[in-house]
Design an enzyme around this catalytic site. Structure first.
Site: not given
Ligand code: NCD
Length: 311
Positions: A59-60, A88, A109, A137
């Site tokens: 989703r993100t 690498k 991320r 997040h």
């Molecule tokens: C979450 C994350 O990556 O922290 N996912 C998200 O971005 N909606 C939650 C998770 O991974 O459980």
């Protein structure tokens, strides 16, 4: 002078934003959602979003990409580090510096706490933290708060339950820091080994009424919102510890039948076994709506970071 405090700014921690900033972005989200496609597509025209995902995402990443497309911009990036020079041995610093050359805004991320703050020191363009270890997040929390606002018409006065992996779940921390701007009761439900990290909530615990439980039944009838989280298997230093807590909670029909009739069930997703599929069709299950709001909120956020006076 613009009152857009997001313009050209890094989005690293939700703690960097005031309640007014959050409400500003919620109203920008309402406005942008009401625009026609050709009006929206002015805000990102000719601009490039660069994403770098060292951890999996559905989703993100897709909502950022889809949001950027709706603003008339494009996205480029790395979502499989194995297919990039990271494999690498290229450093995070060099990867960020390179993406900075090719894009106007970077969405990152990474499994380490502090990674986005570090990236923001190297990059000329704004960095958006899309998950830094088990730390934060922030855009997830913005969309979570926006979802509560849309579905409940308010945040103040609500009783919010947060259940699951409160130790390693980064969405939990950003959500609590965001909720600290409101007058809410927070009910934290987790196995004793997955309780909230004391040091991380030190500065917000005085602003929130926090109660802790190990059984949801002990508080179920009080909750207006149940925010369910996945047990973060990948962050356990010892998988035997994960095995002990795995499957501890499942929100199912029996739990729902004992909750307030209007309780809203939220989840940042992905869900594994902590929400039974049997409740997906109920009016209480709002986790897919939440994912949809995510695209709208991220569209507004990108428009605000990329333009001084967008909306
Ligand atoms: C979450 C994350 O990556 O922290 N996912 C998200 O971005 N909606 C939650 C998770 O991974 O459980």
């Amino acid at each position: 002078m613009s009152n857009n405090h997001f313009y050209n700014r890094d989005i690293i921690s939700i703690k960097d934003f005031t309640k007014e900033d959050l409400e500003f972005i919620f109203s920008a989200t309402n406005k942008i959602s009401s625009l026609r496609p050709n009006e929206k597509s002015e805000f990102g025209k000719g601009r490039t979003l660069g994403y770098i995902f060292y951890e999996p995402s559905t989703r993100t990443r897709m909502s950022f990409e889809s949001a950027m497309a709706s603003l008339g911009g494009i996205s480029i990036g790395i979502f499989d580090p194995k297919s990039s020079s990271i494999e690498k041995g290229e450093s995070l610093a060099d990867t960020i510096r390179t993406m900075d050359l090719y894009s106007d805004i970077i969405v990152l991320r990474h499994p380490l706490d502090g990674s986005s703050r570090f990236a923001s020191e190297l990059s000329n363009n704004p960095i958006i933290n899309a998950g830094s270890g088990s730390e934060e997040h922030p855009t997830q929390a913005m969309l979570d708060l926006y979802t509560i606002m849309k579905e409940k018409n308010k945040i103040d006065g609500l009783s919010i339950g947060v259940i699951g992996d409160l130790k390693y779940g980064r969405t939990v921390y950003s959500l609590l820091y965001g909720l600290a701007n409101y007058n809410v009761d927070i009910h934290l439900i987790s196995p004793s080994t997955l309780r909230i990290r004391r040091e991380s909530i030190y500065d917000v615990q005085d602003k929130l009424n926090i109660y802790e439980y190990s059984q949801i039944e002990d508080v179920l009838d009080k909750l207006d919102v149940i925010y369910v989280t996945r047990i973060q298997r990948e962050r356990f230093p010892d998988l035997q510890e994960y095995e002990k807590v795995k499957g501890t909670y499942t929100i199912d029909d029996s739990i729902l039948s004992k909750a307030k009739p209007n309780v809203s069930i939220m989840h940042p997703m992905p869900r594994t076994e902590e929400i039974s599929h049997s409740i997906d069709g109920t009016k209480n299950a709002i986790y897919f709506k939440q994912a949809a709001y995510g695209k709208e909120l991220r569209s507004a956020l990108l428009a605000l970071v990329l333009n001084e006076n967008p909306i």
